[in-house]
Design an enzyme around this catalytic site. Structure first.
Site, mmCIF file in Angstrom:
data_model
loop_
_atom_site.group_PDB
_atom_site.id
_atom_site.type_symbol
_atom_site.label_atom_id
_atom_site.label_comp_id
_atom_site.label_asym_id
_atom_site.label_seq_id
_atom_site.Cartn_x
_atom_site.Cartn_y
_atom_site.Cartn_z
ATOM 1 C CE LYS A 66 -3.947 2.050 2.503
ATOM 2 N NZ LYS A 66 -4.822 1.957 3.701
ATOM 3 C CB SER A 141 -8.154 4.017 2.524
ATOM 4 O OG SER A 141 -7.307 3.374 3.464
ATOM 5 C CB SER A 165 -8.482 1.212 5.452
ATOM 6 O OG SER A 165 -9.104 2.431 5.245
HETATM 7 N N1 GLN Z 1 -13.273 4.522 6.012
HETATM 8 C C1 GLN Z 1 -12.712 4.956 7.235
HETATM 9 C C2 GLN Z 1 -12.398 6.410 7.172
HETATM 10 O O1 GLN Z 1 -12.629 7.019 6.173
HETATM 11 C C3 GLN Z 1 -11.499 4.159 7.574
HETATM 12 C C4 GLN Z 1 -10.284 4.541 6.833
HETATM 13 C C5 GLN Z 1 -9.088 3.726 7.232
HETATM 14 O O2 GLN Z 1 -9.221 2.696 7.901
HETATM 15 N N2 GLN Z 1 -7.926 4.194 6.858
HETATM 16 O O3 GLN Z 1 -11.919 6.968 8.096
#
Ligand code: GLN
Length: 492
Positions: A66, A141, A165
């Site tokens: 990532k 994400s 994410s």
């Molecule tokens: N979707 C969640 C957010 O927007 C989690 C994002 C993440 O885990 N990096 O904060």
């Protein structure tokens, strides 16, 4: 192991992975392909094997990284314009551990800029497409990492999970995704989102691969003082005090029948009756019918294997989403303050004086969702509103921590949906931040409590979209959680 047995060369594996990555170029999975670097490493590993030297447990295994993990190979951008041009001078501890065992990074994967989002549509490089339906989101994400594994480009990929994410894109693409216990894997060298909830984990195709990766990556790191002792690999010290890891909430790990993570116990657990909690509050009409049915189906399967289903009431979880979207932006605002156009990556052309340099760089370099979180974060931390928002959210967080402690006295694991819906259409929610945030309602409570969660593929919808469920355990139960997930496997 195929490599050490000389059945296939590392070079062959890397070439195949790179070819597949190019074949699927229009899915927009990668922000960078590490062609030269990966081939060089593959040849080195092949040469070592030819000389009869010992190679690591992941020797020659291609993986995707990532793009918020720092390493000198390629720019680390976190899919944000403001980090373009930044090549990291250091290597993240997790990356170093994987590479010390011989894993080969073939490319960096797309994400919502700075990991802010649930669809990978907030990336400066545009969205990644879902592995099963190109009109739908990959989730986020870590969308690029999930799709790289789902399309079989690589054996595994890294992810970060601050509020879902890893687990949510894993469920949207039909692969395994683990958010470990907070502090299990070092965060050193990973672009910070919200330091009290950020976790490093993986996407894999099997629980066995997940176990291997965790045994490589977990453990205490002097460069990340929130890391726990290496309970994943060493069972005897599992009871030691790790309260300092949760200084923000004052949560303390309480002994529970399955918190040790010892493999012997895990095996025992699968042989005997295990109590699985189902959360009553998550069984309502706002959750997709096919997902609810998949959960019921797995409960029947578990019962048929002699396990017990326990209904849980967890009323404090209704505060989780609101608390998360106060605490996380507060930490985001603080962590993103370092991007000023002076130290990292991009700098605005419009920088006639220092103030203009800062503000224009940040205005041009951040995505709208990044700015939204910076503004919310600074608002909830401001002196006039701190008590009303941040402090309230911190108290709600403690209630949530306690709610899980109570739940794990009644059951060994909890099984829930990962998200209320399967993968949604591209463009469907990206202009409606609240609708996007609501997708996180079942994933964020775990991050607030620091407990581990593993996404398990659980069949498909009638239209062919993957459904994922998450198996949740008490803190430090990661190893037995992975082991127990095998009980949920069936030929579907
Ligand atoms: N979707 C969640 C957010 O927007 C989690 C994002 C993440 O885990 N990096 O904060």
């Amino acid at each position: 192991m195929k490599i050490a047995n000389k059945k296939v060369t590392a070079e062959r594996l890397v070439k195949d992975a790179l070819a597949k990555a190019k074949h699927f170029a229009d899915y927009n999975i990668f922000t960078y392909l590490n062609e030269e670097g990966a081939l060089k490493r593959a040849r080195e590993i092949d040469a070592r094997i030819a000389r009869g030297e010992k190679v690591g447990r992941l020797a020659g295994v291609p993986y995707a990284l990532k793009d918020n993990f720092l390493s000198p190979e390629g720019e680390t951008t976190a899919s944000a314009h403001i980090l373009q041009g930044f090549t990291a001078p250091i290597t993240a501890t997790a990356v170093k551990k994987l590479e010390d065992e011989g894993a080969i990074m073939i490319g960096r994967t797309n994400l919502d800029a700075f990991a802010h989002g649930s669809s990978t549509e907030n990336s400066y490089f545009g969205p990644t497409l879902n592995a099963y339906d190109r009109e739908r989101v990959a989730g986020g994400s870590s969308g690029g990492s999930a799709v790289a594994v789902a399309l079989d480009i690589v054996e595994f990929a890294t992810g970060t999970d601050t509020g879902g994410s890893i687990r949510q894109p894993a469920s949207f693409n039909g692969v395994y995704g683990l958010k470990p216990t907070y502090g299990c894997v070092s965060r050193y060298g990973v672009v910070a989102m919200a330091s009290s909830t950020d976790c490093i984990g993986f996407f894999t195709k099997t629980p066995e691969d997940m176990d291997l990766l965790m045994s490589v990556a977990s453990g205490r790191d002097p460069k990340d003082l929130t890391t726990l002792d290496d309970y994943y690999n060493v069972s005897s010290n599992a009871e030691s005090d790790d309260s300092r890891a949760f200084a923000t909430t004052g949560a303390i790990d309480e002994a529970s029948p399955v918190t040790t993570g010892a493999s012997e116990e895990a095996n025992e657990a699968s042989d005997s009756c295990v109590r699985i909690g189902i959360i009553k509050e998550f069984d309502n009409d706002s959750v997709d019918k096919e997902i609810r049915n998949a959960l019921k189906h797995k409960c029947e399967l578990l019962k048929s294997k002699g396990h017990e289903i326990v209904e849980l009431e967890m009323p404090a979880l209704k505060y989780a989403l609101a608390a998360y979207y106060i605490i996380v932006p507060a930490e985001v605002a603080s962590n993103l303050s370092r991007y000023d156009g002076v130290r990292y990556g991009f700098r605005s052309e419009n920088s006639e004086d220092l103030d203009a340099l800062y503000s224009n760089t940040r205005d041009e370099g951040f995505m709208p969702e990044n700015k939204r979180r910076i503004m919310i974060g600074n608002f909830v931390l401001s002196s006039g509103f701190y008590d009303a928002y941040f402090l309230k959210a911190a108290k709600a967080r403690t209630l949530i921590v306690k709610e899980y402690e109570k739940a794990f006295k009644q059951c060994d694991y909890i099984l829930t949906p990962v998200a209320p819906n399967p993968a949604f259409k591209l463009g469907e929610k990206v202009n409606d931040p609240v609708a996007m945030y609501l997708e996180d309602v079942m994933s964020v409570p775990l991050n607030l409590a620091g407990v581990p969660g593993l996404t398990i593929p659980a069949g498909k919808t009638k239209t062919g979209l993957p459904i994922g469920l998450q198996l949740v355990g008490p803190r430090r139960s990661d190893k037995s959680l992975i082991e127990f997930s095998k009980e949920l496997q069936e030929d579907d």
